[in-house]
Design a protein around this motif. Structure first.
Motif, PDB file in Angstrom:
ATOM      1  N   ARG A   1       0.818  -1.217   0.000  1.00 47.15           N
ATOM      2  CA  ARG A   1       0.000   0.000   0.000  1.00 47.15           C
ATOM      3  C   ARG A   1       0.852   1.268   0.000  1.00 47.15           C
ATOM      4  N   SER A   2       0.236   2.356  -0.431  1.00 48.24           N
ATOM      5  CA  SER A   2       0.914   3.655  -0.428  1.00 48.24           C
ATOM      6  C   SER A   2       1.077   4.157   1.003  1.00 48.24           C
ATOM      7  N   PRO A   3       2.263   4.656   1.345  1.00 49.01           N
ATOM      8  CA  PRO A   3       2.495   5.159   2.697  1.00 49.01           C
ATOM      9  C   PRO A   3       1.973   6.577   2.917  1.00 49.01           C
ATOM     10  N   LEU A   4       1.571   7.268   1.847  1.00 46.04           N
ATOM     11  CA  LEU A   4       1.120   8.650   1.977  1.00 46.04           C
ATOM     12  C   LEU A   4       0.296   9.069   0.772  1.00 46.04           C
ATOM     13  N   ASP A   5      -0.411  10.187   0.904  1.00 48.13           N
ATOM     14  CA  ASP A   5      -1.117  10.784  -0.230  1.00 48.13           C
ATOM     15  C   ASP A   5      -0.065  11.377  -1.151  1.00 48.13           C
ATOM     16  N   GLY A   6      -0.182  11.145  -2.435  1.00 48.20           N
ATOM     17  CA  GLY A   6       0.802  11.724  -3.343  1.00 48.20           C
ATOM     18  C   GLY A   6       0.662  11.215  -4.757  1.00 48.20           C
ATOM     19  N   ILE A   7       1.785  11.225  -5.444  1.00 53.49           N
ATOM     20  CA  ILE A   7       1.852  10.802  -6.841  1.00 53.49           C
ATOM     21  C   ILE A   7       2.927   9.735  -6.967  1.00 53.49           C
ATOM     22  N   VAL A   8       2.604   8.667  -7.693  1.00 55.67           N
ATOM     23  CA  VAL A   8       3.586   7.609  -7.938  1.00 55.67           C
ATOM     24  C   VAL A   8       4.610   8.170  -8.916  1.00 55.67           C
ATOM     25  N   SER A   9       5.822   8.481  -8.415  1.00 55.23           N
ATOM     26  CA  SER A   9       6.833   9.087  -9.280  1.00 55.23           C
ATOM     27  C   SER A   9       7.732   8.042  -9.930  1.00 55.23           C
ATOM     28  N   THR A  10       7.838   6.868  -9.313  1.00 54.45           N
ATOM     29  CA  THR A  10       8.663   5.801  -9.875  1.00 54.45           C
ATOM     30  C   THR A  10       7.969   4.466  -9.674  1.00 54.45           C
ATOM     31  N   LEU A  11       7.857   3.692 -10.757  1.00 51.71           N
ATOM     32  CA  LEU A  11       7.325   2.333 -10.699  1.00 51.71           C
ATOM     33  C   LEU A  11       7.951   1.574 -11.859  1.00 51.71           C
ATOM     34  N   LYS A  12       9.052   0.901 -11.588  1.00 58.23           N
ATOM     35  CA  LYS A  12       9.823   0.244 -12.641  1.00 58.23           C
ATOM     36  C   LYS A  12       9.645  -1.274 -12.604  1.00 58.23           C
ATOM     37  N   LEU A  13       8.393  -1.723 -12.472  1.00 53.46           N
ATOM     38  CA  LEU A  13       8.120  -3.146 -12.364  1.00 53.46           C
ATOM     39  C   LEU A  13       7.129  -3.590 -13.420  1.00 53.46           C
ATOM     40  N   ASP A  14       7.155  -4.886 -13.707  1.00 46.24           N
ATOM     41  CA  ASP A  14       6.152  -5.504 -14.555  1.00 46.24           C
ATOM     42  C   ASP A  14       5.626  -6.729 -13.830  1.00 46.24           C
ATOM     43  N   VAL A  15       4.413  -7.139 -14.171  1.00 51.40           N
ATOM     44  CA  VAL A  15       3.861  -8.366 -13.621  1.00 51.40           C
ATOM     45  C   VAL A  15       4.800  -9.514 -13.999  1.00 51.40           C
ATOM     46  N   GLY A  16       5.107 -10.352 -13.029  1.00 54.82           N
ATOM     47  CA  GLY A  16       6.010 -11.473 -13.260  1.00 54.82           C
ATOM     48  C   GLY A  16       7.424 -11.214 -12.779  1.00 54.82           C
ATOM     49  N   ASP A  17       7.760  -9.943 -12.492  1.00 53.24           N
ATOM     50  CA  ASP A  17       9.109  -9.634 -11.997  1.00 53.24           C
ATOM     51  C   ASP A  17       9.337 -10.276 -10.629  1.00 53.24           C
ATOM     52  N   ILE A  18      10.544 -10.756 -10.413  1.00 49.39           N
ATOM     53  CA  ILE A  18      10.958 -11.307  -9.128  1.00 49.39           C
ATOM     54  C   ILE A  18      11.726 -10.210  -8.397  1.00 49.39           C
ATOM     55  N   VAL A  19      11.348  -9.952  -7.136  1.00 48.59           N
ATOM     56  CA  VAL A  19      12.015  -8.917  -6.353  1.00 48.59           C
ATOM     57  C   VAL A  19      12.628  -9.526  -5.094  1.00 48.59           C
ATOM     58  N   GLU A  20      13.687  -8.889  -4.634  1.00 44.73           N
ATOM     59  CA  GLU A  20      14.372  -9.331  -3.418  1.00 44.73           C
ATOM     60  C   GLU A  20      13.801  -8.600  -2.205  1.00 44.73           C
ATOM     61  N   ASP A  21      14.079  -9.122  -1.036  1.00 35.70           N
ATOM     62  CA  ASP A  21      13.709  -8.463   0.212  1.00 35.70           C
ATOM     63  C   ASP A  21      14.373  -7.090   0.262  1.00 35.70           C
ATOM     64  N   GLY A  22      13.597  -6.043   0.495  1.00 36.21           N
ATOM     65  CA  GLY A  22      14.144  -4.697   0.597  1.00 36.21           C
ATOM     66  C   GLY A  22      14.278  -3.963  -0.728  1.00 36.21           C
ATOM     67  N   SER A  23      13.920  -4.602  -1.838  1.00 38.47           N
ATOM     68  CA  SER A  23      13.973  -3.925  -3.140  1.00 38.47           C
ATOM     69  C   SER A  23      12.990  -2.760  -3.154  1.00 38.47           C
ATOM     70  N   ILE A  24      13.369  -1.667  -3.802  1.00 41.49           N
ATOM     71  CA  ILE A  24      12.442  -0.540  -3.942  1.00 41.49           C
ATOM     72  C   ILE A  24      11.438  -0.893  -5.037  1.00 41.49           C
ATOM     73  N   LEU A  25      10.163  -0.931  -4.648  1.00 39.51           N
ATOM     74  CA  LEU A  25       9.103  -1.296  -5.581  1.00 39.51           C
ATOM     75  C   LEU A  25       8.521  -0.066  -6.268  1.00 39.51           C
ATOM     76  N   ALA A  26       8.422   1.021  -5.516  1.00 36.26           N
ATOM     77  CA  ALA A  26       7.836   2.251  -6.041  1.00 36.26           C
ATOM     78  C   ALA A  26       8.313   3.421  -5.197  1.00 36.26           C
ATOM     79  N   VAL A  27       8.164   4.631  -5.742  1.00 35.50           N
ATOM     80  CA  VAL A  27       8.432   5.849  -4.977  1.00 35.50           C
ATOM     81  C   VAL A  27       7.188   6.721  -5.096  1.00 35.50           C
ATOM     82  N   VAL A  28       6.685   7.172  -3.923  1.00 35.91           N
ATOM     83  CA  VAL A  28       5.515   8.045  -3.887  1.00 35.91           C
ATOM     84  C   VAL A  28       5.975   9.409  -3.381  1.00 35.91           C
ATOM     85  N   GLU A  29       5.699  10.453  -4.180  1.00 37.10           N
ATOM     86  CA  GLU A  29       6.044  11.821  -3.790  1.00 37.10           C
ATOM     87  C   GLU A  29       4.860  12.462  -3.109  1.00 37.10           C
ATOM     88  N   ASP A  30       5.141  13.245  -2.082  1.00 38.78           N
ATOM     89  CA  ASP A  30       4.104  13.957  -1.347  1.00 38.78           C
ATOM     90  C   ASP A  30       3.292  14.819  -2.296  1.00 38.78           C
TER      91      ASP A  30
END
Length: 97
Positions: free
Chosen positions: A53-82
């Motif tokens: 879930r989004s941690p705050l109200d804002g705009i998704v400024s970064t989302l570099k994923l596709d369905v099927g991608d494998i991610v590691e623990d602690g990987s940045i999934l998205a960036v939400v700007e205030d």
């Protein structure tokens, strides 16, 4: 400068993977407005679905994923700007008394 009353001193917040897993659904795209608690994506780990879930109200400024991608623990999934920072200052112009 800092935003008054904001729990975070940063203007954007990285959303990190809580564990290794696979992205099974993306609910948002880059540039999309989100509210705190909105589902950004769903990942599968250990045969269970985990909602991210989004941690705050804002705009998704970064989302570099596709369905099927494998991610590691602690990987940045998205960036939400205030929303306050990424929004415009038109409100000040409209309120003339």
């Amino acid at each position: 400068f800092m935003l008054e009353g904001d729990a975070s001193t940063e203007r954007k917040r990285s959303v990190k993977s809580p564990m290794p897993g696979k992205i099974i659904r993306l609910n948002v795209t880059e540039g999309e407005d989100v509210k705190e608690g909105d589902v950004l994506l769903v990942m599968e780990a250990m045969k269970m679905e985990h909602v991210v879930r989004s941690p705050l109200d804002g705009i998704v400024s970064t989302l570099k994923l596709d369905v099927g991608d494998i991610v590691e623990d602690g990987s940045i999934l998205a960036v939400v700007e205030d929303a306050i920072v990424s929004g415009s200052d038109d409100e000040e112009k409209e309120s003339s008394g």
